[in-house]
Motif scaffolding. Structure first.
Motif, PDB file in Angstrom:
ATOM      1  N   LEU A  16     -56.072 -50.432   1.782  1.00  0.00           N
ATOM      2  CA  LEU A  16     -56.247 -49.281   2.388  1.00  0.00           C
ATOM      3  C   LEU A  16     -56.004 -47.985   1.486  1.00  0.00           C
ATOM      4  CD1 LEU A  16     -54.142 -49.579   5.926  1.00  0.00           C
ATOM      5  CD2 LEU A  16     -56.663 -49.909   5.477  1.00  0.00           C
ATOM      6  N   VAL A  17     -55.136 -47.965   0.588  1.00  0.00           N
ATOM      7  CA  VAL A  17     -55.191 -47.037  -0.327  1.00  0.00           C
ATOM      8  C   VAL A  17     -56.470 -46.729  -1.041  1.00  0.00           C
ATOM      9  CG1 VAL A  17     -54.092 -46.068  -2.611  1.00  0.00           C
ATOM     10  CG2 VAL A  17     -52.506 -46.951  -0.605  1.00  0.00           C
ATOM     11  N   ARG A  18     -57.064 -47.753  -1.453  1.00  0.00           N
ATOM     12  CA  ARG A  18     -58.196 -47.888  -2.288  1.00  0.00           C
ATOM     13  C   ARG A  18     -59.342 -47.334  -1.518  1.00  0.00           C
ATOM     14  NH1 ARG A  18     -61.416 -53.244  -4.604  1.00  0.00           N
ATOM     15  NH2 ARG A  18     -62.665 -52.274  -5.871  1.00  0.00           N
ATOM     16  N   LYS A  19     -59.393 -47.854  -0.170  1.00  0.00           N
ATOM     17  CA  LYS A  19     -60.532 -47.490   0.775  1.00  0.00           C
ATOM     18  C   LYS A  19     -60.495 -46.060   1.030  1.00  0.00           C
ATOM     19  CE  LYS A  19     -59.982 -47.868   5.230  1.00  0.00           C
ATOM     20  NZ  LYS A  19     -60.334 -46.741   5.788  1.00  0.00           N
ATOM     21  N   ASP A  20     -59.359 -45.395   1.242  1.00  0.00           N
ATOM     22  CA  ASP A  20     -59.263 -43.878   1.537  1.00  0.00           C
ATOM     23  C   ASP A  20     -59.683 -43.076   0.397  1.00  0.00           C
ATOM     24  OD1 ASP A  20     -58.385 -44.430   4.252  1.00  0.00           O
ATOM     25  OD2 ASP A  20     -56.221 -44.206   3.744  1.00  0.00           O
ATOM     26  N   SER A  21     -59.206 -43.604  -0.825  1.00  0.00           N
ATOM     27  CA  SER A  21     -59.668 -42.858  -1.931  1.00  0.00           C
ATOM     28  C   SER A  21     -61.292 -42.755  -2.350  1.00  0.00           C
ATOM     29  CB  SER A  21     -59.304 -43.623  -3.274  1.00  0.00           C
ATOM     30  OG  SER A  21     -59.806 -44.642  -3.716  1.00  0.00           O
ATOM     31  N   ILE A  22     -61.994 -43.724  -1.632  1.00  0.00           N
ATOM     32  CA  ILE A  22     -63.436 -43.774  -1.616  1.00  0.00           C
ATOM     33  C   ILE A  22     -64.104 -42.936  -0.433  1.00  0.00           C
ATOM     34  CG2 ILE A  22     -65.615 -45.199  -1.476  1.00  0.00           C
ATOM     35  CD1 ILE A  22     -63.719 -47.275  -2.790  1.00  0.00           C
ATOM     36  N   GLU A  23     -63.423 -43.309   0.715  1.00  0.00           N
ATOM     37  CA  GLU A  23     -64.116 -42.851   1.898  1.00  0.00           C
ATOM     38  C   GLU A  23     -63.744 -41.430   2.230  1.00  0.00           C
ATOM     39  OE1 GLU A  23     -64.513 -47.036   4.266  1.00  0.00           O
ATOM     40  OE2 GLU A  23     -63.094 -45.793   4.928  1.00  0.00           O
ATOM     41  N   ALA A  60     -71.486 -39.301  -3.424  1.00  0.00           N
ATOM     42  CA  ALA A  60     -72.823 -40.219  -3.380  1.00  0.00           C
ATOM     43  C   ALA A  60     -73.715 -39.777  -2.307  1.00  0.00           C
ATOM     44  CB  ALA A  60     -72.512 -41.665  -3.288  1.00  0.00           C
ATOM     45  N   ILE A  61     -73.335 -39.303  -1.008  1.00  0.00           N
ATOM     46  CA  ILE A  61     -74.042 -38.830  -0.111  1.00  0.00           C
ATOM     47  C   ILE A  61     -74.753 -37.590  -0.295  1.00  0.00           C
ATOM     48  CG2 ILE A  61     -73.927 -37.943   2.329  1.00  0.00           C
ATOM     49  CD1 ILE A  61     -71.615 -39.922   2.927  1.00  0.00           C
ATOM     50  N   ILE A  62     -74.013 -36.589  -1.188  1.00  0.00           N
ATOM     51  CA  ILE A  62     -74.597 -35.418  -1.698  1.00  0.00           C
ATOM     52  C   ILE A  62     -75.858 -35.739  -2.400  1.00  0.00           C
ATOM     53  CG2 ILE A  62     -74.311 -33.340  -2.989  1.00  0.00           C
ATOM     54  CD1 ILE A  62     -71.376 -33.174  -1.820  1.00  0.00           C
ATOM     55  N   PHE A  93     -63.343 -37.556   1.855  1.00  0.00           N
ATOM     56  CA  PHE A  93     -63.929 -36.515   0.937  1.00  0.00           C
ATOM     57  C   PHE A  93     -62.979 -35.146   0.803  1.00  0.00           C
ATOM     58  CE2 PHE A  93     -67.530 -33.498  -0.190  1.00  0.00           C
ATOM     59  CZ  PHE A  93     -67.502 -33.803  -1.315  1.00  0.00           C
ATOM     60  N   PHE A  94     -62.275 -35.114   0.117  1.00  0.00           N
ATOM     61  CA  PHE A  94     -61.224 -33.964  -0.048  1.00  0.00           C
ATOM     62  C   PHE A  94     -60.486 -33.720   1.062  1.00  0.00           C
ATOM     63  CE2 PHE A  94     -64.424 -32.910  -3.400  1.00  0.00           C
ATOM     64  CZ  PHE A  94     -63.557 -32.897  -4.377  1.00  0.00           C
ATOM     65  N   GLY A  95     -60.223 -34.900   1.824  1.00  0.00           N
ATOM     66  CA  GLY A  95     -59.276 -34.845   3.078  1.00  0.00           C
ATOM     67  C   GLY A  95     -60.177 -34.949   4.307  1.00  0.00           C
ATOM     68  N   LEU A  96     -61.322 -35.228   4.006  1.00  0.00           N
ATOM     69  CA  LEU A  96     -62.414 -35.511   5.226  1.00  0.00           C
ATOM     70  C   LEU A  96     -62.707 -37.098   5.319  1.00  0.00           C
ATOM     71  CD1 LEU A  96     -64.035 -33.959   7.572  1.00  0.00           C
ATOM     72  CD2 LEU A  96     -66.075 -33.868   6.083  1.00  0.00           C
ATOM     73  N   PRO A  97     -62.367 -37.430   6.441  1.00  0.00           N
ATOM     74  CA  PRO A  97     -62.870 -38.972   6.577  1.00  0.00           C
ATOM     75  C   PRO A  97     -64.256 -39.151   7.020  1.00  0.00           C
ATOM     76  CG  PRO A  97     -60.646 -38.435   7.835  1.00  0.00           C
ATOM     77  CD  PRO A  97     -61.456 -37.206   7.590  1.00  0.00           C
ATOM     78  N   LEU A  98     -65.090 -39.585   5.774  1.00  0.00           N
ATOM     79  CA  LEU A  98     -66.327 -39.577   6.257  1.00  0.00           C
ATOM     80  C   LEU A  98     -67.042 -40.525   7.102  1.00  0.00           C
ATOM     81  CD1 LEU A  98     -67.731 -39.192   2.551  1.00  0.00           C
ATOM     82  CD2 LEU A  98     -67.458 -37.329   4.444  1.00  0.00           C
ATOM     83  N   LEU A  99     -66.303 -41.770   7.586  1.00  0.00           N
ATOM     84  CA  LEU A  99     -66.675 -42.873   8.134  1.00  0.00           C
ATOM     85  C   LEU A  99     -66.227 -42.702   9.666  1.00  0.00           C
ATOM     86  CD1 LEU A  99     -66.895 -45.934   6.105  1.00  0.00           C
ATOM     87  CD2 LEU A  99     -68.302 -43.958   6.408  1.00  0.00           C
ATOM     88  N   PRO A 116     -63.340 -42.820  -9.136  1.00  0.00           N
ATOM     89  CA  PRO A 116     -63.443 -43.369  -7.740  1.00  0.00           C
ATOM     90  C   PRO A 116     -63.184 -42.486  -6.410  1.00  0.00           C
ATOM     91  CG  PRO A 116     -62.194 -44.842  -9.314  1.00  0.00           C
ATOM     92  CD  PRO A 116     -62.311 -43.455  -9.987  1.00  0.00           C
ATOM     93  N   ASN A 117     -62.110 -41.391  -6.933  1.00  0.00           N
ATOM     94  CA  ASN A 117     -61.719 -40.609  -5.914  1.00  0.00           C
ATOM     95  C   ASN A 117     -63.001 -39.476  -5.290  1.00  0.00           C
ATOM     96  OD1 ASN A 117     -58.997 -41.298  -6.122  1.00  0.00           O
ATOM     97  ND2 ASN A 117     -58.700 -39.725  -7.638  1.00  0.00           N
ATOM     98  N   ASN A 118     -63.070 -39.752  -3.782  1.00  0.00           N
ATOM     99  CA  ASN A 118     -64.022 -38.577  -3.470  1.00  0.00           C
ATOM    100  C   ASN A 118     -65.460 -39.264  -3.564  1.00  0.00           C
ATOM    101  OD1 ASN A 118     -62.145 -36.933  -2.385  1.00  0.00           O
ATOM    102  ND2 ASN A 118     -62.312 -36.451  -4.738  1.00  0.00           N
ATOM    103  N   SER A 119     -65.755 -40.565  -4.067  1.00  0.00           N
ATOM    104  CA  SER A 119     -66.803 -41.035  -4.618  1.00  0.00           C
ATOM    105  C   SER A 119     -68.182 -41.165  -3.320  1.00  0.00           C
ATOM    106  CB  SER A 119     -66.891 -42.069  -5.443  1.00  0.00           C
ATOM    107  OG  SER A 119     -66.028 -43.277  -4.643  1.00  0.00           O
TER     108      SER A 119
END
Length: 380
Positions: A263-270, A54-56, A272-278, A47-50
């Motif tokens: 929020l912990v679950r949300k952040d683990s997905i969104e 997926a975008i890549i 990407f290695f410290g970069l908030p994608l949204l 799940p982490n950085n998923s």
């Protein structure tokens, strides 16, 4: 922020967006479906950085779909380069004439030469024209990601329900939400939201489907009603970390704890290695790495294209040099005001095109040469 226009662009980019329309909408639905499929594959592994991975993968799929067109465009540009001596002869034949009829004949001869050799002079623009709707579709997907990625949908609707569970949520959430809702939507939606919430509080009743339908019929158009879970989820999807910090700080722990868990679950997905994608990339760390690599990869891709389409005169060289500077800076500026996930797509699409260009150049005998290398070094 020193530049008001730049600040206005950032504010506008953070707002909840209207539906993407009949052109971008179907493209967003198609690639949103693919993104969700790829996301589920990645999420099942880790799940982490998923979302970032997926975008890549989505970028690779999109670029692979456009690969035949890219190869065709490259071949067309090479043929145009080979035909340059003949087009120069035609231009020399007519000289610098200002006569409209003679210029019309000259253009007809050049076009006939291109048609005879099956060359499209506008072919180089097609990949960019085709990619732009995808770019805007991905922008909308990143701005409303929970509409397309099922796991994120569950999380954001869960957050909306957790926020609604606290009786005093409106006093905390409404001031935060106004930063993300266009003014016209605020006038329509928040006002009716206040009336509905006031009625609920005064009469201790639940909002039924009839009252909500009546509210929709009365207001019409675009609006945000924070008492409705789907509307609230659209706003929460745009919240930054500081907004969530206000909510979990001001909500009692009994109501804040379920939000913290989600929020912990949300952040683990969104993230990407410290970069908030949204979140918009902006000019702060770590988001600033997105415009930086956008500029860098765009320069590299433009420079490799230049090796194929070499200008013949000083004027053309100057125009090409200007484009090599202006286009990367423009794309860097654009990605500053967009979610980092869109910038991630642009960077990896540039890398894909860079690799494609290197292979195509090698196939045509064009040596890979860095700008500071001499020809002898490249050929060694």
């Amino acid at each position: 922020m020193p530049f008001p226009f730049f600040q206005d662009m950032l504010v506008l980019a953070r707002q909840v967006q209207a539906d993407p329309g009949f052109i971008v909408g179907p493209i967003a639905a198609f690639f949103g479906f693919i993104l969700n499929f790829l996301f589920n594959l990645v999420y099942a592994l880790n799940p982490n950085n998923s979302l970032g991975f997926a975008i890549i993968l989505l970028t690779i799929v999109a670029m692979a779909l456009m690969l035949p067109l890219g190869i065709k465009t490259q071949k067309s540009m090479t043929k145009m380069q080979q035909l340059a001596p003949e087009t120069d002869k035609i231009k020399a034949k007519y000289g610098d004439t200002k006569d409209p009829e003679l210029r019309k004949k000259m253009n007809a001869e050049i076009q006939g030469l291109y048609s005879k050799n099956k060359v499209n002079p506008l072919g180089g623009c097609l990949p960019m024209l085709i990619q732009m709707p995808l770019f805007f579709a991905l922008l909308y997907i990143m701005q409303q990601s929970f509409l397309y990625v099922g796991t994120l949908s569950d999380i954001y609707y869960g957050l909306a329900e957790a926020v609604h569970a606290y009786p005093g949520y409106m006093a905390v959430v409404e001031p935060l939400a106004e930063a993300y809702i266009p003014d016209a939507w605020i006038r329509n939606g928040l006002e009716i939201g206040r009336h509905i919430q006031g009625f609920v509080d005064a009469n201790n009743v639940q909002i039924g489907p009839m009252s909500y339908s009546a509210a929709v019929e009365i207001v019409g158009g675009n609006y945000i009603n924070l008492t409705n879970s789907s509307h609230l989820a659209r706003v929460l999807n745009r919240f930054y970390a500081e907004d969530w910090n206000v909510i979990v700080t001001q909500f009692p722990n009994a109501y804040a704890d379920p939000i913290r868990t989600l929020l912990v679950r949300k952040d683990s997905i969104e993230v990407f290695f410290g970069l908030p994608l949204l979140e918009n990339s902006g000019m702060r760390w770590p988001g600033v790495i997105i415009p930086f690599f956008t500029v860098l990869t765009t320069v590299g891709q433009s420079w490799l294209s230049q090796l194929v389409n070499k200008p013949k005169d000083d004027r053309a060289k100057t125009q090409q040099t200007i484009m090599m500077v202006v286009m990367p800076l423009f794309m860097g500026f654009i990605t500053i005001t967009m979610p980092a996930g869109v910038g991630l797509y642009w960077i990896f699409s540039n890398l894909f095109r860079l690799i494609q260009q290197i292979f195509m150049n090698a196939k045509q005998g064009i040596k890979f040469r860095l700008p500071f290398m001499k020809s002898s070094e490249a050929d060694a």
